[in-house]
Design a protein around this motif. Structure first.
Motif, PDB file in Angstrom:
ATOM      1  N   CYS A 178      -3.135  -4.710 -10.181  1.00  0.00           N
ATOM      2  CA  CYS A 178      -3.481  -3.365 -10.642  1.00  0.00           C
ATOM      3  C   CYS A 178      -2.968  -2.311  -9.669  1.00  0.00           C
ATOM      4  N   GLY A 179      -3.123  -1.043 -10.057  1.00  0.00           N
ATOM      5  CA  GLY A 179      -2.442   0.031  -9.362  1.00  0.00           C
ATOM      6  C   GLY A 179      -3.186   0.676  -8.212  1.00  0.00           C
ATOM      7  N   HIS A 180      -4.455   0.307  -7.978  1.00  0.00           N
ATOM      8  CA  HIS A 180      -5.226   0.995  -6.945  1.00  0.00           C
ATOM      9  C   HIS A 180      -6.193   0.041  -6.252  1.00  0.00           C
ATOM     10  N   GLU A 181      -6.545   0.387  -5.021  1.00  0.00           N
ATOM     11  CA  GLU A 181      -7.563  -0.323  -4.260  1.00  0.00           C
ATOM     12  C   GLU A 181      -8.915   0.337  -4.526  1.00  0.00           C
ATOM     13  N   TYR A 182      -9.487  -0.035  -5.671  1.00  0.00           N
ATOM     14  CA  TYR A 182     -10.771   0.529  -6.103  1.00  0.00           C
ATOM     15  C   TYR A 182     -11.874  -0.524  -6.147  1.00  0.00           C
ATOM     16  N   THR A 183     -11.600  -1.734  -5.713  1.00  0.00           N
ATOM     17  CA  THR A 183     -12.491  -2.850  -6.040  1.00  0.00           C
ATOM     18  C   THR A 183     -13.878  -2.704  -5.441  1.00  0.00           C
ATOM     19  N   ALA A 184     -13.978  -2.259  -4.196  1.00  0.00           N
ATOM     20  CA  ALA A 184     -15.298  -2.157  -3.565  1.00  0.00           C
ATOM     21  C   ALA A 184     -16.184  -1.165  -4.316  1.00  0.00           C
ATOM     22  N   ALA A 185     -15.644   0.013  -4.623  1.00  0.00           N
ATOM     23  CA  ALA A 185     -16.425   1.003  -5.366  1.00  0.00           C
ATOM     24  C   ALA A 185     -16.756   0.509  -6.762  1.00  0.00           C
ATOM     25  N   ASN A 186     -15.788  -0.141  -7.408  1.00  0.00           N
ATOM     26  CA  ASN A 186     -16.057  -0.705  -8.733  1.00  0.00           C
ATOM     27  C   ASN A 186     -17.175  -1.743  -8.666  1.00  0.00           C
ATOM     28  N   GLY A 187     -17.165  -2.532  -7.610  1.00  0.00           N
ATOM     29  CA  GLY A 187     -18.186  -3.559  -7.464  1.00  0.00           C
ATOM     30  C   GLY A 187     -19.580  -2.977  -7.304  1.00  0.00           C
ATOM     31  N   ARG A 188     -19.677  -1.875  -6.587  1.00  0.00           N
ATOM     32  CA  ARG A 188     -20.993  -1.236  -6.423  1.00  0.00           C
ATOM     33  C   ARG A 188     -21.545  -0.787  -7.768  1.00  0.00           C
ATOM     34  N   PHE A 189     -20.675  -0.230  -8.604  1.00  0.00           N
ATOM     35  CA  PHE A 189     -21.140   0.152  -9.946  1.00  0.00           C
ATOM     36  C   PHE A 189     -21.473  -1.085 -10.771  1.00  0.00           C
ATOM     37  N   ALA A 190     -20.604  -2.082 -10.746  1.00  0.00           N
ATOM     38  CA  ALA A 190     -20.818  -3.280 -11.568  1.00  0.00           C
ATOM     39  C   ALA A 190     -22.156  -3.924 -11.255  1.00  0.00           C
ATOM     40  N   GLN A 191     -22.571  -3.898  -9.994  1.00  0.00           N
ATOM     41  CA  GLN A 191     -23.845  -4.523  -9.635  1.00  0.00           C
ATOM     42  C   GLN A 191     -25.049  -3.728 -10.132  1.00  0.00           C
ATOM     43  N   THR A 192     -24.869  -2.449 -10.448  1.00  0.00           N
ATOM     44  CA  THR A 192     -25.971  -1.714 -11.084  1.00  0.00           C
ATOM     45  C   THR A 192     -26.120  -2.113 -12.543  1.00  0.00           C
ATOM     46  N   VAL A 193     -25.048  -2.640 -13.129  1.00  0.00           N
ATOM     47  CA  VAL A 193     -25.067  -3.062 -14.531  1.00  0.00           C
ATOM     48  C   VAL A 193     -25.562  -4.497 -14.650  1.00  0.00           C
TER      49      VAL A 193
ATOM     50  N   GLY B 263      -1.006  -1.787 -14.097  1.00  0.00           N
ATOM     51  CA  GLY B 263      -1.076  -0.368 -13.824  1.00  0.00           C
ATOM     52  C   GLY B 263      -2.498   0.112 -13.641  1.00  0.00           C
ATOM     53  N   ASP B 264      -2.880   1.139 -14.426  1.00  0.00           N
ATOM     54  CA  ASP B 264      -4.218   1.712 -14.327  1.00  0.00           C
ATOM     55  C   ASP B 264      -5.062   1.417 -15.559  1.00  0.00           C
ATOM     56  N   THR B 265      -4.738   0.357 -16.289  1.00  0.00           N
ATOM     57  CA  THR B 265      -5.570  -0.035 -17.428  1.00  0.00           C
ATOM     58  C   THR B 265      -6.732  -0.895 -16.970  1.00  0.00           C
ATOM     59  N   LEU B 266      -6.431  -2.003 -16.326  1.00  0.00           N
ATOM     60  CA  LEU B 266      -7.452  -2.918 -15.817  1.00  0.00           C
ATOM     61  C   LEU B 266      -7.418  -2.897 -14.300  1.00  0.00           C
TER      62      LEU B 266
ATOM     63  N   PRO C  44       0.828  -1.202   0.000  1.00  0.00           N
ATOM     64  CA  PRO C  44       0.000   0.000   0.000  1.00  0.00           C
ATOM     65  C   PRO C  44       0.866   1.256   0.000  1.00  0.00           C
ATOM     66  N   ALA C  45       0.435   2.261  -0.765  1.00  0.00           N
ATOM     67  CA  ALA C  45       1.199   3.503  -0.883  1.00  0.00           C
ATOM     68  C   ALA C  45       0.235   4.651  -1.135  1.00  0.00           C
ATOM     69  N   LEU C  46       0.680   5.869  -0.766  1.00  0.00           N
ATOM     70  CA  LEU C  46      -0.106   7.072  -0.991  1.00  0.00           C
ATOM     71  C   LEU C  46      -1.523   6.866  -0.442  1.00  0.00           C
ATOM     72  N   ALA C  47      -2.541   7.370  -1.133  1.00  0.00           N
ATOM     73  CA  ALA C  47      -3.899   7.265  -0.606  1.00  0.00           C
ATOM     74  C   ALA C  47      -4.500   5.886  -0.839  1.00  0.00           C
ATOM     75  N   ASP C  48      -4.373   5.368  -2.059  1.00  0.00           N
ATOM     76  CA  ASP C  48      -5.005   4.078  -2.381  1.00  0.00           C
ATOM     77  C   ASP C  48      -4.234   3.319  -3.445  1.00  0.00           C
ATOM     78  N   ASN C  49      -2.954   3.658  -3.632  1.00  0.00           N
ATOM     79  CA  ASN C  49      -2.130   2.963  -4.619  1.00  0.00           C
ATOM     80  C   ASN C  49      -1.611   1.640  -4.087  1.00  0.00           C
ATOM     81  N   TYR C  50      -1.231   0.773  -5.037  1.00  0.00           N
ATOM     82  CA  TYR C  50      -0.406  -0.380  -4.717  1.00  0.00           C
ATOM     83  C   TYR C  50       0.871  -0.318  -5.544  1.00  0.00           C
ATOM     84  N   ILE C  51       1.994  -0.481  -4.862  1.00  0.00           N
ATOM     85  CA  ILE C  51       3.268  -0.775  -5.503  1.00  0.00           C
ATOM     86  C   ILE C  51       3.409  -2.288  -5.444  1.00  0.00           C
ATOM     87  N   TRP C  52       3.786  -2.901  -6.555  1.00  0.00           N
ATOM     88  CA  TRP C  52       3.899  -4.360  -6.561  1.00  0.00           C
ATOM     89  C   TRP C  52       5.355  -4.770  -6.391  1.00  0.00           C
TER      90      TRP C  52
END
Length: 254
Positions: free
Chosen positions: A164-179, A127-130, A7-15
């Protein structure tokens, strides 16, 4: 090869990737201290730095790490990444002796025009593609470019670990479930992410096959996504569907 998200910065991941002999690679070091701390704690020697794109939250620590450890820095051919010592291009094979690792370089324009990913037989350093359950914003590229990039990644082996480069999964999941509210694999993944985050654990890596089953941006030709797009007047073709998804995600708040 051991794969460790730092974990790095606000929500990044360094691998951090390392072998059993103490040799390590870091990918997209946005800052220095998480890397130095991990190297000390695990008694590792840094051997190389890999960069996927020019944004400072992915390269901000690379210069100091290069100087401190005298290591090569591999990056796309982009003048905005001045710290690079070696440029890599689409189709290149990057062979690192220490640790022994081979990576296929794949150009994935969309988030930025010069974005690349590194794929080995085990991991996809994207990175920040997928993202898990999502994809990067289109800061420089077009929907057609990003969709083509994601389709290239979708053709890779399904057991690859998506790093991937960020811890966005929970927020992404909330959107994905609307789709795709009826996607059982997505519900299972969202529940898994909730458990992991409640335990202060990373939600990534996930397998590429999981993303193909759950991530709407990888599923523009699935019936559930087509139905959602039809309701939003954008079902005509995959690029139109992808653009509609990306636009909706940009505006999504939940």
């Amino acid at each position: 090869m051991h794969v460790v998200p730092l974990p790095a910065l606000a929500d990044n991941y360094i691998w951090l990737l390392h072998d059993d002999n103490g040799h390590a690679i870091v990918v997209d070091p946005g800052e220095v201290e998480p890397v130095e701390a991990a190297l000390r704690a695990r008694k590792l020697t840094l051997c190389a730095i890999l960069l996927t794109h020019h944004h400072n939250d992915h390269i901000g620590g690379a210069g100091a790490l290069r100087e401190a450890h005298d290591v090569p820095v591999y990056a796309p051919d982009d003048a905005r990444i001045a710290v690079a010592t070696h440029r890599v291009l689409d189709g290149d094979t990057l062979k690192l002796e220490l640790p022994s690792a081979h990576f296929q370089v794949i150009a994935v324009p969309g988030h930025t025009l010069s974005h690349i990913v590194y794929a080995s037989e085990d991991v996809l350093l994207c990175g920040d593609t997928l993202f898990s359950l999502g994809c990067g914003r289109l800061f420089e590229g077009t929907p057609a470019q990003m969709l083509s990039s994601l389709q290239r990644l979708a053709a890779l082996p399904g057991d690859l670990l998506v790093c991937c480069g960020h811890e966005y999964t929970a927020a992404n999941g909330r959107f994905a479930q609307t789709v795709e509210p009826d996607n059982a694999a997505l519900k299972q993944r969202v529940d898994e992410v909730a458990r992991l985050r409640a335990q202060h654990q990373p939600s990534v890596p996930a397998t590429l096959s999981s993303e193909l089953a759950c991530n709407p941006f990888m599923r523009v030709n699935s019936e559930g996504v087509i139905d959602w797009c039809r309701q939003h007047g954008a079902a005509n073709d995959p690029i139109t569907r992808f653009a509609a998804l990306r636009s909706a995600k940009d505006a999504f708040r939940a």
